[in-house]
Design an enzyme around this catalytic site. Structure first.
Site, mmCIF file in Angstrom:
data_model
loop_
_atom_site.group_PDB
_atom_site.id
_atom_site.type_symbol
_atom_site.label_atom_id
_atom_site.label_comp_id
_atom_site.label_asym_id
_atom_site.label_seq_id
_atom_site.Cartn_x
_atom_site.Cartn_y
_atom_site.Cartn_z
ATOM 1 N N ASP A 60 38.542 42.063 54.675
ATOM 2 C CA ASP A 60 38.635 42.382 53.250
ATOM 3 C C ASP A 60 38.132 43.780 52.914
ATOM 4 O OD1 ASP A 60 39.458 39.735 51.811
ATOM 5 O OD2 ASP A 60 37.934 39.130 53.255
ATOM 6 N N GLU A 65 35.618 48.712 46.482
ATOM 7 C CA GLU A 65 34.811 48.696 45.261
ATOM 8 C C GLU A 65 33.576 47.804 45.399
ATOM 9 O OE1 GLU A 65 35.823 48.384 40.621
ATOM 10 O OE2 GLU A 65 36.260 46.537 41.698
ATOM 11 N N ASP A 66 33.677 46.752 46.185
ATOM 12 C CA ASP A 66 32.566 45.805 46.283
ATOM 13 C C ASP A 66 31.384 46.338 47.084
ATOM 14 O OD1 ASP A 66 33.689 43.739 44.743
ATOM 15 O OD2 ASP A 66 34.923 43.099 46.438
ATOM 16 N N ARG A 85 31.882 39.551 54.603
ATOM 17 C CA ARG A 85 31.985 40.937 54.148
ATOM 18 C C ARG A 85 30.673 41.691 54.301
ATOM 19 N NH1 ARG A 85 35.173 42.246 48.914
ATOM 20 N NH2 ARG A 85 35.196 44.187 50.123
ATOM 21 N N ARG A 131 29.293 35.812 43.952
ATOM 22 C CA ARG A 131 29.070 36.926 44.885
ATOM 23 C C ARG A 131 27.850 37.778 44.537
ATOM 24 N NH1 ARG A 131 34.171 37.942 47.328
ATOM 25 N NH2 ARG A 131 35.129 35.901 47.679
ATOM 26 N N HIS A 161 34.971 37.658 39.781
ATOM 27 C CA HIS A 161 34.158 38.831 39.489
ATOM 28 C C HIS A 161 34.208 39.127 37.990
ATOM 29 C CE1 HIS A 161 34.757 40.424 43.839
ATOM 30 N NE2 HIS A 161 33.493 40.090 43.704
ATOM 31 N N CYS A 248 39.627 46.966 42.658
ATOM 32 C CA CYS A 248 38.994 46.591 43.930
ATOM 33 C C CYS A 248 39.237 47.611 45.038
ATOM 34 C CB CYS A 248 39.510 45.245 44.402
ATOM 35 S SG CYS A 248 39.435 43.920 43.199
#
Length: 253
Positions: A60, A65-66, A85, A131, A161, A248
């Protein structure tokens, strides 16, 4: 105004990324073409795009962005909440340090996904989600205050999100969907309500008076056009299969 963006090339392993599994298997070749078009759309808004290499060990990882939130005063390296992740942030730190001297890091037991963070000027809304946990949000807001910024925690009950259902388009304009529509926290914005049948397109990106809008959502496109913005439509259908949206796929600063 944004000057830079960082994106990560999708690896072949993205076909094994986290997703609902209801929209079919990801077509990697098509995903690459869509990513190329996404980069060109960013460039059209006037930013310089830095492309970092794919991370095959993290399916992923194209959802860059995460892994970080880049503010005007500091960079905050996130600690992604999904176990598969966690580790992506190590690589993004290398890319970010070329642009920032002030870099902070979210540490366990805190977790933060950048997709849970919405910037409104110098104030940041931080979603408490599956998350991003309370400890992570507290660390994050503490870092903001250290650098003269501030933040507010927003509990989520339904969305993956925060930015699954919100997009701030500057000038007090807020695209808003689902559980956030009646949330009093957002009552003072000019709310543009996204219909449930186009909920995916609540995730748009304001970039230097352009708005990037997912392709195939005519109601949202018209609503954004009616606000007076220049529109760039971008096909993200392969990324939708992995619960990924427009925001994202990049870090914008």
């Amino acid at each position: 105004m944004f000057k830079n963006a960082i994106v990560r090339r999708p690896g072949k392993s993205m076909v094994d990324g986290i997703g609902p599994g209801t929209l079919g298997k990801v077509d990697h070749e098509n995903a690459l073409k869509q990513h190329d078009a996404y980069v060109e759309a960013l460039k059209k808004t006037g930013v310089k795009v830095t492309v970092v290499e794919s991370l095959e060990e993290y399916p992923d990882s194209c959802f860059v962005e995460d892994t970080a939130v880049l503010t005007r005063n500091c960079a905050i390296i996130c600690n992604p909440g999904a176990a598969s992740r966690n580790g992506e942030q190590v690589s993004i730190h290398e890319a970010v340090k070329k642009f920032y001297e002030n870099i902070e890091e979210i540490k366990f037991p805190g977790t933060v996904d950048g997709g849970d963070v919405m910037m409104v000027g110098d104030h940041f809304y931080v979603g408490i989600s599956a998350r991003t946990n309370k400890e992570g949000a507290e660390q994050f807001i503490g870092f903001l205050r250290k650098y003269g910024l501030d933040g507010t925690a927003v509990p989520l009950n339904e969305m993956l999100h925060l930015k699954t259902g919100l997009a701030y388009l500057e000038n007090n304009n807020l695209l808003i969907a689902g559980e956030f529509i009646e949330d009093p926290m957002f009552k003072d914005f000019n709310k543009v309500i996204i219909p449930s049948d186009e909920g995916y397109a609540a995730n748009c990106i304001w970039m230097n008076d352009y708005v990037l809008v997912p392709m195939g959502y005519p109601k949202v496109k018209k609503a954004v056009e009616d606000l007076g913005y220049k529109i760039i439509e971008v096909d993200t259908s392969e990324y939708k299969k992995l619960d990924g949206g427009l925001s994202c796929l990049s870090l914008r600063f």
